[in-house]
Scaffold this active site. Structure first.
Site, PDB file in Angstrom:
ATOM      1  N   ASP A  21       0.823  -1.216   0.000  1.00 53.24           N
ATOM      2  CA  ASP A  21       0.000   0.000   0.000  1.00 53.24           C
ATOM      3  C   ASP A  21       0.858   1.268   0.000  1.00 53.24           C
ATOM      4  O   ASP A  21       1.974   1.272   0.515  1.00 53.24           O
ATOM      5  CB  ASP A  21      -0.902  -0.025   1.243  1.00 53.24           C
ATOM      6  CG  ASP A  21      -2.040   0.970   1.131  1.00 53.24           C
ATOM      7  OD1 ASP A  21      -2.332   1.442   0.019  1.00 53.24           O
ATOM      8  OD2 ASP A  21      -2.639   1.289   2.186  1.00 53.24           O
ATOM      9  N   GLY A  24      -0.031   5.325  -4.459  1.00 48.53           N
ATOM     10  CA  GLY A  24      -0.689   6.543  -4.928  1.00 48.53           C
ATOM     11  C   GLY A  24      -0.211   7.759  -4.149  1.00 48.53           C
ATOM     12  O   GLY A  24       0.150   8.792  -4.730  1.00 48.53           O
ATOM     13  N   ARG A  25      -0.177   7.634  -2.803  1.00 54.41           N
ATOM     14  CA  ARG A  25       0.262   8.771  -1.967  1.00 54.41           C
ATOM     15  C   ARG A  25       1.727   9.103  -2.208  1.00 54.41           C
ATOM     16  O   ARG A  25       2.126  10.254  -2.213  1.00 54.41           O
ATOM     17  CB  ARG A  25       0.027   8.452  -0.484  1.00 54.41           C
ATOM     18  CG  ARG A  25      -1.389   8.750  -0.045  1.00 54.41           C
ATOM     19  CD  ARG A  25      -1.705   8.104   1.261  1.00 54.41           C
ATOM     20  NE  ARG A  25      -1.861   6.663   1.111  1.00 54.41           N
ATOM     21  CZ  ARG A  25      -1.813   5.795   2.119  1.00 54.41           C
ATOM     22  NH1 ARG A  25      -1.602   6.213   3.334  1.00 54.41           N
ATOM     23  NH2 ARG A  25      -1.997   4.513   1.891  1.00 54.41           N
ATOM     24  N   TRP A  26       2.537   8.084  -2.445  1.00 57.70           N
ATOM     25  CA  TRP A  26       3.960   8.309  -2.740  1.00 57.70           C
ATOM     26  C   TRP A  26       4.082   9.211  -3.970  1.00 57.70           C
ATOM     27  O   TRP A  26       4.845  10.178  -3.981  1.00 57.70           O
ATOM     28  CB  TRP A  26       4.656   6.965  -2.995  1.00 57.70           C
ATOM     29  CG  TRP A  26       6.117   7.055  -3.298  1.00 57.70           C
ATOM     30  CD1 TRP A  26       7.140   7.001  -2.403  1.00 57.70           C
ATOM     31  CD2 TRP A  26       6.720   7.220  -4.597  1.00 57.70           C
ATOM     32  NE1 TRP A  26       8.351   7.117  -3.056  1.00 57.70           N
ATOM     33  CE2 TRP A  26       8.117   7.256  -4.397  1.00 57.70           C
ATOM     34  CE3 TRP A  26       6.218   7.344  -5.899  1.00 57.70           C
ATOM     35  CZ2 TRP A  26       9.019   7.399  -5.452  1.00 57.70           C
ATOM     36  CZ3 TRP A  26       7.123   7.493  -6.945  1.00 57.70           C
ATOM     37  CH2 TRP A  26       8.509   7.525  -6.711  1.00 57.70           C
ATOM     38  N   ARG A  34      -0.419   8.987 -10.255  1.00 61.03           N
ATOM     39  CA  ARG A  34      -0.441   7.820  -9.357  1.00 61.03           C
ATOM     40  C   ARG A  34       0.280   6.612  -9.954  1.00 61.03           C
ATOM     41  O   ARG A  34       0.916   5.836  -9.246  1.00 61.03           O
ATOM     42  CB  ARG A  34      -1.884   7.466  -9.005  1.00 61.03           C
ATOM     43  CG  ARG A  34      -2.556   8.510  -8.112  1.00 61.03           C
ATOM     44  CD  ARG A  34      -4.031   8.177  -7.910  1.00 61.03           C
ATOM     45  NE  ARG A  34      -4.207   6.867  -7.310  1.00 61.03           N
ATOM     46  CZ  ARG A  34      -4.155   6.637  -5.995  1.00 61.03           C
ATOM     47  NH1 ARG A  34      -3.968   7.638  -5.152  1.00 61.03           N
ATOM     48  NH2 ARG A  34      -4.315   5.417  -5.531  1.00 61.03           N
ATOM     49  N   HIS A  38       2.934   3.251  -8.763  1.00 58.60           N
ATOM     50  CA  HIS A  38       2.806   1.816  -9.033  1.00 58.60           C
ATOM     51  C   HIS A  38       4.052   1.303  -9.767  1.00 58.60           C
ATOM     52  O   HIS A  38       4.516   0.195  -9.533  1.00 58.60           O
ATOM     53  CB  HIS A  38       1.554   1.535  -9.861  1.00 58.60           C
ATOM     54  CG  HIS A  38       0.272   1.920  -9.156  1.00 58.60           C
ATOM     55  ND1 HIS A  38      -0.010   1.538  -7.871  1.00 58.60           N
ATOM     56  CD2 HIS A  38      -0.790   2.666  -9.568  1.00 58.60           C
ATOM     57  CE1 HIS A  38      -1.197   2.015  -7.514  1.00 58.60           C
ATOM     58  NE2 HIS A  38      -1.677   2.720  -8.522  1.00 58.60           N
ATOM     59  N   TRP A  70     -11.426  -1.944  -8.925  1.00 56.93           N
ATOM     60  CA  TRP A  70     -12.095  -1.531 -10.168  1.00 56.93           C
ATOM     61  C   TRP A  70     -12.748  -0.167 -10.004  1.00 56.93           C
ATOM     62  O   TRP A  70     -13.068   0.490 -10.999  1.00 56.93           O
ATOM     63  CB  TRP A  70     -13.185  -2.553 -10.548  1.00 56.93           C
ATOM     64  CG  TRP A  70     -12.662  -3.916 -10.879  1.00 56.93           C
ATOM     65  CD1 TRP A  70     -12.689  -5.009 -10.066  1.00 56.93           C
ATOM     66  CD2 TRP A  70     -12.043  -4.334 -12.104  1.00 56.93           C
ATOM     67  NE1 TRP A  70     -12.119  -6.084 -10.717  1.00 56.93           N
ATOM     68  CE2 TRP A  70     -11.722  -5.701 -11.960  1.00 56.93           C
ATOM     69  CE3 TRP A  70     -11.727  -3.695 -13.305  1.00 56.93           C
ATOM     70  CZ2 TRP A  70     -11.096  -6.439 -12.968  1.00 56.93           C
ATOM     71  CZ3 TRP A  70     -11.112  -4.437 -14.311  1.00 56.93           C
ATOM     72  CH2 TRP A  70     -10.802  -5.778 -14.138  1.00 56.93           C
ATOM     73  N   LEU A 132      11.310 -20.646  -4.904  1.00 54.93           N
ATOM     74  CA  LEU A 132      10.436 -19.635  -4.311  1.00 54.93           C
ATOM     75  C   LEU A 132       9.042 -19.784  -4.922  1.00 54.93           C
ATOM     76  O   LEU A 132       8.918 -19.863  -6.150  1.00 54.93           O
ATOM     77  CB  LEU A 132      10.955 -18.217  -4.597  1.00 54.93           C
ATOM     78  CG  LEU A 132      10.009 -17.092  -4.154  1.00 54.93           C
ATOM     79  CD1 LEU A 132       9.894 -17.032  -2.635  1.00 54.93           C
ATOM     80  CD2 LEU A 132      10.460 -15.738  -4.696  1.00 54.93           C
ATOM     81  N   ARG A 195      -5.305  -1.978   8.266  1.00 51.99           N
ATOM     82  CA  ARG A 195      -6.457  -2.688   7.685  1.00 51.99           C
ATOM     83  C   ARG A 195      -5.941  -3.921   6.983  1.00 51.99           C
ATOM     84  O   ARG A 195      -4.797  -3.944   6.539  1.00 51.99           O
ATOM     85  CB  ARG A 195      -7.130  -1.814   6.604  1.00 51.99           C
ATOM     86  CG  ARG A 195      -8.009  -0.734   7.078  1.00 51.99           C
ATOM     87  CD  ARG A 195      -8.864  -0.228   5.901  1.00 51.99           C
ATOM     88  NE  ARG A 195      -8.031   0.362   4.842  1.00 51.99           N
ATOM     89  CZ  ARG A 195      -7.576   1.611   4.849  1.00 51.99           C
ATOM     90  NH1 ARG A 195      -7.839   2.408   5.870  1.00 51.99           N
ATOM     91  NH2 ARG A 195      -6.854   2.066   3.842  1.00 51.99           N
TER      92      ARG A 195
HETATM   93  C1  FPP Z   1      -1.845   0.086  -3.344  1.00 46.23           C
HETATM   94  O1  FPP Z   1      -1.405   1.435  -3.317  1.00 46.23           O
HETATM   95  C2  FPP Z   1      -1.252  -0.627  -4.454  1.00 46.23           C
HETATM   96  C3  FPP Z   1      -1.939  -1.179  -5.481  1.00 46.23           C
HETATM   97  C4  FPP Z   1      -3.410  -1.114  -5.603  1.00 46.23           C
HETATM   98  C5  FPP Z   1      -1.242  -1.843  -6.589  1.00 46.23           C
HETATM   99  C6  FPP Z   1      -0.025  -2.648  -6.273  1.00 46.23           C
HETATM  100  C7  FPP Z   1       0.649  -2.885  -7.550  1.00 46.23           C
HETATM  101  C8  FPP Z   1       1.995  -2.815  -7.778  1.00 46.23           C
HETATM  102  C9  FPP Z   1       3.012  -2.607  -6.726  1.00 46.23           C
HETATM  103  C10 FPP Z   1       2.437  -2.907  -9.171  1.00 46.23           C
HETATM  104  C11 FPP Z   1       3.019  -4.124  -9.671  1.00 46.23           C
HETATM  105  C12 FPP Z   1       2.723  -5.401  -9.001  1.00 46.23           C
HETATM  106  C13 FPP Z   1       3.379  -6.538  -9.321  1.00 46.23           C
HETATM  107  C14 FPP Z   1       3.076  -7.806  -8.621  1.00 46.23           C
HETATM  108  C15 FPP Z   1       4.421  -6.552 -10.343  1.00 46.23           C
HETATM  109  P1  FPP Z   1      -2.481   2.575  -3.446  1.00 46.23           P
HETATM  110  O2  FPP Z   1      -2.565   2.971  -4.875  1.00 46.23           O
HETATM  111  O3  FPP Z   1      -3.773   2.145  -2.834  1.00 46.23           O
HETATM  112  O4  FPP Z   1      -1.830   3.706  -2.623  1.00 46.23           O
HETATM  113  P2  FPP Z   1      -2.586   4.862  -1.818  1.00 46.23           P
HETATM  114  O5  FPP Z   1      -3.274   4.180  -0.670  1.00 46.23           O
HETATM  115  O6  FPP Z   1      -1.464   5.730  -1.399  1.00 46.23           O
HETATM  116  O7  FPP Z   1      -3.528   5.536  -2.766  1.00 46.23           O
END
Ligand code: FPP
Length: 243
Positions: A21, A24-26, A34, A38, A70, A132, A195
Site C-alpha cells: 500500500d 498513490g500517496r507516494w 499515481r 505503481h 475496479w 520460491l 487494515r
Molecule cells: C496500493 O497502493 C497498491 C496497489 C493497488 C497496486 C499494487 C501494484 C503494484 C506494486 C504494481 C506491480 C505489481 C506486481 C506484482 C508486479 P495505493 O494505490 O492504494 O496507494 P494509496 O493508498 O497511497 O492511494
C-alpha cells in the site's frame, strides 16, 4: 493448510504475504501521476522477490489488484494492468532462472484475454520450480474467494461428488484459490494503514501481522529483511498457552 499446534518461532517466516500500500500517496506527494507510484512499486517487487531465498522465505504472496480496485479511475486501472502485463513479459526469464514458481489467485474472467494468457503462460513455464513460490493476487478479494469456493462445493454436492457431512476445513481449503499453499506466517502491510482489506481472509487466521509506516515504493529489501528477522522473535501460540 492449517497449523493448529504451538510453535515458538526462532526462524524465518516460511510464507510472507504483503499488502503493497501507499503507491498513490507516494506519487501524489511528489506531484507525479499515481501510476508513477505503481511503477516504482513494481521495482520494489523485483527487489523483495530476489531477496526471499537468502532470507529463508520460501513463499511470497503479493496483493496486486483487489476486487475493489475496479472503482478507481479507468486510467489508473488500465495503467495497473499495463504494468502487470509488462512485469510478466519482462520478468518471466528472470523468474524462471531464479527457480520461482509463479501462481495467480483471484477471479480471472474479468481480466483481458491478453493478461489471462500471460498469466497462464507464466504459471505453465514455472510449474516445476520450487525455490520460491510466488503468488500474485489479481482481482482478488477474500470474501469473493470464499464465495466462489462455496459455489463449487455446492456444485460438487449437487453432482453427488461430495457428501455434506464430509465437508470440513480441509475441504474448503481444497476449493480456495490457494489450494496446496501453506497459510501465511506473516502478513505485512505498508503505508501505515491498519487494515487487512480482505487479503487471504480464510488463510490468515493465525498469521502474525506487521504494519509498517513506509509507503510501498520506499520499502527496501533491507526493510523487508528487518521485518523477516523481527518475526523470528515472536512467539506464536495458535490459541494454546506458552509451554
Ligand atoms: C496500493 O497502493 C497498491 C496497489 C493497488 C497496486 C499494487 C501494484 C503494484 C506494486 C504494481 C506491480 C505489481 C506486481 C506484482 C508486479 P495505493 O494505490 O492504494 O496507494 P494509496 O493508498 O497511497 O492511494
Amino acid at each position: 493448510m492449517s497449523n493448529a499446534s504451538l510453535q515458538t518461532t526462532t526462524s524465518a517466516p516460511r510464507h510472507v504475504a504483503i499488502i503493497m500500500d501507499g503507491n498513490g500517496r507516494w506519487a501524489e506527494s511528489r506531484g507525479l501521476p499515481r501510476i508513477a507510484g505503481h511503477r516504482r512499486g513494481a521495482d520494489r517487487v523485483r527487489e523483495v522477490v530476489e531477496s526471499c531465498p537468502e532470507l529463508g522465505v520460501t513463499h511470497l504472496t503479493l496483493f496486486a489488484f483487489s476486487t475493489e480496485n475496479w472503482k478507481r479511475p479507468e486510467q489508473e486501472v488500465q495503467g495497473l494492468f499495463r504494468l502487470l502485463r509488462r512485469y510478466i513479459r519482462q520478468e518471466s526469464a528472470r523468474l524462471v532462472a531464479e527457480g520461482a514458481r509463479v501462481r495467480f489467485i483471484g477471479e480471472r474472467s474479468r481480466l483481458s484475454r491478453e493478461l489471462q494468457a500471460l498469466m497462464a503462460g507464466l504459471e505453465e513455464q514455472t510449474a516445476d520450480n520450487d525455490r520460491l513460490h510466488l503468488t500474485v493476487a489479481i482481482n482478488y478479494g477474500g470474501r469473493d474467494e470464499i464465495t466462489r469456493a462455496t459455489r463449487r462445493i455446492a456444485a460438487a454436492v449437487k453432482a453427488g461428488e461430495l457428501a455434506v457431512e464430509d465437508i470440513g476445513p480441509d475441504t474448503i481449503e481444497r476449493y480456495l484459490d490457494t489450494a496446496g499453499l501453506p497459510d501465511p506466517d506473516l502478513v505485512l502491510r505498508t503505508s501505515g494503514e491498519y487494515r487487512v482489506s480482505g487479503f487471504l481472509t480464510w488463510q490468515s487466521v493465525y498469521s502474525e501481522y506487521s504494519f509498517v509506516d513506509v509507503r510501498w515504493p520506499d520499502f527496501t529489501a533491507d526493510m523487508f529483511a528487518a521485518e523477516v528477522r523481527g518475526f523470528g522473535r515472536r512467539e506464536r501460540r495458535f490459541g494454546a498457552v506458552a509451554g
